[in-house]
Design a protein around this motif. Structure first.
Motif, short mmCIF file in Angstrom:
data_model
loop_
_atom_site.label_atom_id
_atom_site.label_comp_id
_atom_site.label_asym_id
_atom_site.label_seq_id
_atom_site.Cartn_x
_atom_site.Cartn_y
_atom_site.Cartn_z
N ASP A 185 10.32 72.53 25.73
CA ASP A 185 9.11 72.43 26.54
C ASP A 185 7.89 72.99 25.79
N GLY A 186 8.10 74.07 25.04
CA GLY A 186 7.01 74.68 24.28
C GLY A 186 6.56 73.85 23.08
N ALA A 203 18.77 68.76 26.86
CA ALA A 203 19.57 69.88 27.35
C ALA A 203 20.99 69.43 27.69
N ARG A 250 8.02 63.63 29.34
CA ARG A 250 8.35 65.00 28.95
C ARG A 250 9.54 65.55 29.75
N GLU A 251 9.47 65.46 31.05
CA GLU A 251 10.53 66.02 31.90
C GLU A 251 11.88 65.36 31.63
N ARG A 281 1.71 70.54 18.96
CA ARG A 281 2.66 70.07 19.96
C ARG A 281 2.88 68.57 19.78
N ASP A 309 17.88 74.20 24.47
CA ASP A 309 17.06 75.25 25.09
C ASP A 309 15.81 74.63 25.72
N ARG A 310 15.84 74.43 27.03
CA ARG A 310 14.72 73.79 27.74
C ARG A 310 13.38 74.47 27.45
N ARG A 311 13.36 75.77 27.43
CA ARG A 311 12.12 76.52 27.22
C ARG A 311 11.54 76.22 25.84
N ARG A 312 12.39 76.20 24.84
CA ARG A 312 11.90 75.93 23.48
C ARG A 312 11.40 74.51 23.33
N VAL A 358 13.29 66.47 28.15
CA VAL A 358 13.78 67.86 28.19
C VAL A 358 15.16 67.89 28.86
N ASP A 359 15.31 67.18 29.97
CA ASP A 359 16.60 67.12 30.66
C ASP A 359 17.67 66.47 29.79
#
Length: 117
Positions: free
Chosen positions: A30-31, A57, A49-50, A106, A25-28, A53-54
């Motif tokens: 990322d948060g 996922a 970070r980017e 975070r 879950d990218r949103r989770r 996340v990729d």
């Protein structure tokens, strides 16, 4: 909240990042990551970070069973968390979690070091 409560909260956040449903879950993800997140992977690769996340996922597979969590408060708003991942891709892990007033805890930095098979 006591130091023990905050340490437990950081451990729980780290455990979330190890769950396949969260990793996918990218949103989770990322948060949970600090805007300036960086990782030194067990492979020797450096992740931002980017990119992480990729990558999570695309392959949310859990690296193995996490154990022996040892949080240490470095400052009021900074916790160093070390632990071990056992299994096929065993490793020693360290994470630096920082707390911001608006964002909460975070993940700022993570490193994995492979263990001998």
């Amino acid at each position: 909240m006591t130091d023990d409560d905050e340490a437990a909260a950081v451990v729980e956040l780290e455990r979330l990042l190890l769950r396949p449903d969260v990793r996918a879950d990218r949103r989770r993800v990322d948060g949970l990551l600090h805007p300036d997140f960086q990782e030194f992977g067990a492979s020797g690769r450096v992740w931002d970070r980017e990119t992480i996340v990729d990558a999570l996922a695309a392959d949310p597979t859990t690296p193995g069973a996490a154990e022996a969590f040892a949080p240490v408060r470095l400052a009021e708003d900074v916790v160093l968390l070390t632990y071990r991942v056992s299994g096929g891709r065993g490793s020693l892990r360290s994470s630096v979690w920082v707390r911001a007033p608006a964002a909460g805890w975070r993940l700022r930095f993570h490193q994995g070091t492979r263990t001998p098979a």
